[in-house]
Design an enzyme around this catalytic site. Sequence first.
Site, PDB file in Angstrom:
ATOM      1  N   LYS A 105       6.620 -15.610   3.312  1.00  0.00           N
ATOM      2  CA  LYS A 105       6.007 -15.546   1.644  1.00  0.00           C
ATOM      3  C   LYS A 105       5.287 -16.266   1.271  1.00  0.00           C
ATOM      4  CE  LYS A 105      10.579 -13.934   0.486  1.00  0.00           C
ATOM      5  NZ  LYS A 105      11.046 -14.874   1.454  1.00  0.00           N
TER       6      LYS A 105
ATOM      7  N   HIS B  84      13.260 -15.443  -7.916  1.00  0.00           N
ATOM      8  CA  HIS B  84      14.173 -17.418  -7.679  1.00  0.00           C
ATOM      9  C   HIS B  84      14.726 -17.230  -8.926  1.00  0.00           C
ATOM     10  CE1 HIS B  84      10.616 -16.986  -4.276  1.00  0.00           C
ATOM     11  NE2 HIS B  84      11.994 -17.685  -3.216  1.00  0.00           N
TER      12      HIS B  84
ATOM     13  N   GLY C 202      19.369 -16.008  -1.190  1.00  0.00           N
ATOM     14  CA  GLY C 202      19.536 -15.267  -2.334  1.00  0.00           C
ATOM     15  C   GLY C 202      19.132 -13.735  -2.773  1.00  0.00           C
ATOM     16  N   HIS C 203      18.389 -13.543  -1.486  1.00  0.00           N
ATOM     17  CA  HIS C 203      17.911 -12.274  -1.923  1.00  0.00           C
ATOM     18  C   HIS C 203      18.042 -11.527  -0.846  1.00  0.00           C
ATOM     19  CE1 HIS C 203      14.403 -15.058  -3.642  1.00  0.00           C
ATOM     20  NE2 HIS C 203      13.974 -15.934  -2.321  1.00  0.00           N
TER      21      HIS C 203
END
Lengths: 333, 333, 206, 206
Positions: B104, B218, B55-56
């Site tokens: 991360k 997120h 999703g990044h």
Amino acid sequence: MKKFLNTADSFLADSLAGLGAAHPALRVDIENRVVTRSEGVADGRVALVSGGGSGHEPLHAGFVGDGMLAAACPGEIFTSPVPDQMLAAAAAVDTGAGVVFVVKNYTGDVMNFDMAADLAGDDGIRVETVLVDDDVAVQDSTFTAGRRGTGATLLVEKIAGAAAERGDGLGVVADIGRRVNAASRSFAVALTASTTPGADRPGFDLPEDEIEVGVGIHGEPGRSREKMRPADEIVADMMAAILADHRDLGSGSDAIVLVNGMGATPLSELYLVYGRVAAILADHGVTIARNLVGDYVTSLDMAGCSITVCKAEESFVHLWDAPVRTPSLRWGI
Amino acid sequence: MKKFLNTADSFLADSLAGLGAAHPALRVDIENRVVTRSEGVADGRVALVSGGGSGHEPLHAGFVGDGMLAAACPGEIFTSPVPDQMLAAAAAVDTGAGVVFVVKNYTGDVMNFDMAADLAGDDGIRVETVLVDDDVAVQDSTFTAGRRGTGATLLVEKIAGAAAERGDGLGVVADIGRRVNAASRSFAVALTASTTPGADRPGFDLPEDEIEVGVGIHGEPGRSREKMRPADEIVADMMAAILADHRDLGSGSDAIVLVNGMGATPLSELYLVYGRVAAILADHGVTIARNLVGDYVTSLDMAGCSITVCKAEESFVHLWDAPVRTPSLRWGI
Amino acid sequence: MDIKTARAWVRAIAASVEAGKDRLTRLDSAIGDADHGNNLHRGFTAVDAALATHPAATPGDVLVTTGSTLISKVGGASGPLYGSLFRAAGKRLTQSAPTPADLADALDAGLAAVRKLGSAQVGDKTMVDALTPALEALRAAAESGADLPAAAHAAAKAAADGAASTIPLQARKGRASYLGQRSQGHEDPGAASTAMIFTALAEAAG
Amino acid sequence: MDIKTARAWVRAIAASVEAGKDRLTRLDSAIGDADHGNNLHRGFTAVDAALATHPAATPGDVLVTTGSTLISKVGGASGPLYGSLFRAAGKRLTQSAPTPADLADALDAGLAAVRKLGSAQVGDKTMVDALTPALEALRAAAESGADLPAAAHAAAKAAADGAASTIPLQARKGRASYLGQRSQGHEDPGAASTAMIFTALAEAAG
Ligand SMILES: Nc1ncnc2c1ncn2[C@@H]1O[C@H](COP(=O)(O)OP(=O)(O)O)[C@@H](O)[C@H]1O
Ligand SMILES: Nc1ncnc2c1ncn2[C@@H]1O[C@H](COP(=O)(O)OP(=O)(O)O)[C@@H](O)[C@H]1O
Ligand SMILES: [Mg+2]
Ligand SMILES: [Mg+2]
Ligand SMILES: [Mg+2]
Ligand SMILES: [Mg+2]
């Protein structure tokens, strides 16, 4: 629709100021709306000049640099630039070898570039125009405005730009650009409409279960409105439209393929679309020699994508691979 | 929110298939969710492995390639990958020189990578971990989960990746990565929420006149909700948060700056933001040595942006300029 | 707890996660990243499959397989945490017919693993806020001679109360902590799923 | 038409474009790209400024400056089209006190320039659908001896009718043509602005 802006009137100037700050290799003349290379064009080289309405970033200013455009003329949002801009750009970049105008086929763009070409000719600048009209969603006929120029613009700018960089003459560069356009077909679908800075609402209303099929890049509605459906079906329809029109793209052909985001579509979705495009072309016996997946010819904050398929002569691939150094397309250098 | 997908369950696999089809230089193992370089890592070189929730995009798989990552492990959307993935990746890319995990700082990511590091150690693979925690929107304390890792991840991957490519040893590569992280601060603002494929609505509801300030990547809500205001004011607030925390970034410092789009923000707006960031840093006597403006660490279809400022040692700039060839970051090669 | 009950427990968790998936994700969307329901659903679907293809021999095996599968399939914070909970508990559960007290011992070992991994205290607004009182209730019931159904029932009630107790708290661990004060007023999704896990135990026990 | 009237005409266009900007843009949003109002507003604001700093000597000068400024400032389709309309008309308008017939001659030259540039026919759903009947009405009035106010009034009415006549048409030129049949049922924005231009002439003429 919320946007990072100060006032709608200052949006373009503020954005161009940031572009200039970010890229020392660009000279951004905010007042006259002309973006050129800081280091200019090498002696004796043909200079490519493009331009069009803003809102399609990185097109065109993001493609100014070594191996691609010599200058770009950003117009107001979705509005073609004015002849003064193109004339100033042509005067700034002409080395004497002549200037190629890359023009997307919209009534406004064509008329403004035509006027600029006349004025440039009066000033002793040799100008050739390459008209880009790749969008098969639009019916082509002499009684209409003809096809729109969309994703193929990037291909024309890269490939003709590489020809100019290697020293091809004015006629040759223009001819290569025209051949790339003639070999390219595009089709776009929007999941959402885009909103112009300062406007209070999107260009069209699109319910949660519908899509606009055959859209252009100016936030205008498309050829038809259809029900939302699985990506594979949407892509199959888009490819069917492209292949139906692309008669000489057959088994054994090579292609350069662009899967282009309209601005608000995540890269993960674009890759998903690309996977389907690749499978369909493989079924047709077409080999994808080169590809690009990402946001290149956008429509502000529209969610959606376009597919461009260019039947690639060997020389196209060779010129495609030539080094390019611009803010938004770079390799080999 | 409409998306190009077939089913929510197949989304990630379909997208990875497209990634693999588009980039022959990548080896995409869809089954095991591991992306490596097709040509592998040069003998004796340290291998960088990163990963995190999907999703990044383009993070992280889009940064696999020469001069950057050796492998990426994409998890489910917004969910850290599992230890099996990292272990498989480490085993695939270790040349014997060791593996650096770029992680991360999220509870899930840390725990899963820790487990993988233990398992890799059991298999005789030397592993160093670089934890990225640059987001100043989150209060840092030993009683909390600590700062999130956001935009600085890209900087760590590029700079430590270049160190690995030139042949630095495991400890040195990890140390450079940690120094880049320590020198970086980020802050993000969302104009809209993102929607996970398959979800029926966005992660949070945001009225037309409000923004979420201090968001992560997120789709979670931010530190506070505020009124929408002109871009210059928003950027001033973001930069104030960064500069207040970045004590040793003062007059005379060099910086590498990333203005990062969250997925649905047009490039024209990001440049506008960059222009303001550059002006504020100039006022502080900070010189921007290098910059990036674009979508690099995204949050699906969120409209918004993050700003990352890394105080740049000379060696960082040198490693930044080193050639890199990945799908989404490329220069010099 | 015999092996049939252990398997029934895990199946009951899978069923209630399936039914409660959207609720868990909604809770996670308020103060997290909206994936907790999907994470556990993916995990327990895989657990069901793993137990079907590799039948376990003892109740402990059932829990070890459950934990290992969760670690391999879930990701996120809850994967390692629940994975370690079941794995550590299963390893301790060596008896072929464990008593409620054996089960309490085993799950305590699981909780210790969770706390070692996540270093959360009661009051940090995490699954630990439901796990801790649930295990206290389980032990108390076991010590007072309750059978598994009764002990599990007590644990389920305590877990549910523990989950509810997270609502007013400000989170200090996990993603919800990023929200600061804005995390108050929402039930922690992991505590809610822990409550579901003990309700499932009560169901399976009879 | 004396120079005062010419300047008043251009000022009245600017005022009505300012007032009607959102309507024009709304029309353009239905079948175009939602910028026609902004385009003309930007253009006529610049025309106002140009006429203030470089005062024109004759009615023809006023129109030439208007046209040149529109070409330099508007862009899009309407910039060159309206720019050429006014420039060509202004160049023909050599008289210091043109009669209505002189004005009709001049504007016919303007229309010829528009048609040369855009090759639109009546019925293609463009500004030509309003311009053509407006100029026919202007000429007819002039030939029957009407004064400027009366002739302008007739032209304004014909232009408005011409604009309305575009509603059922399918566009064959400009962006609206991309919509095919979907362009039917909407008034053409350029025809609508042409109607405003002639209403402004009637106002300015008194
Ligand atoms: N450090 C921790 N210790 C214990 N439990 C935690 C910790 N961090 C998070 N959790 C639990 O994990 C839950 C979130 O799980 P999930 O949403 O699946 O993972 P993620 O947060 O990675 O998206 C939280 O609701 C909380 O109960
Ligand atoms: N070929 C043409 N001939 C005459 N008028 C045209 C032509 N193409 C477009 N127009 C007019 O221009 C108007 C659109 O102007 P505008 O919105 O300002 O430019 P653009 O279409 O470039 O956005 C249309 O409504 C139509 O009246
Ligand atoms: Mg326009
Ligand atoms: Mg998650
Ligand atoms: Mg979560
Ligand atoms: Mg328009």
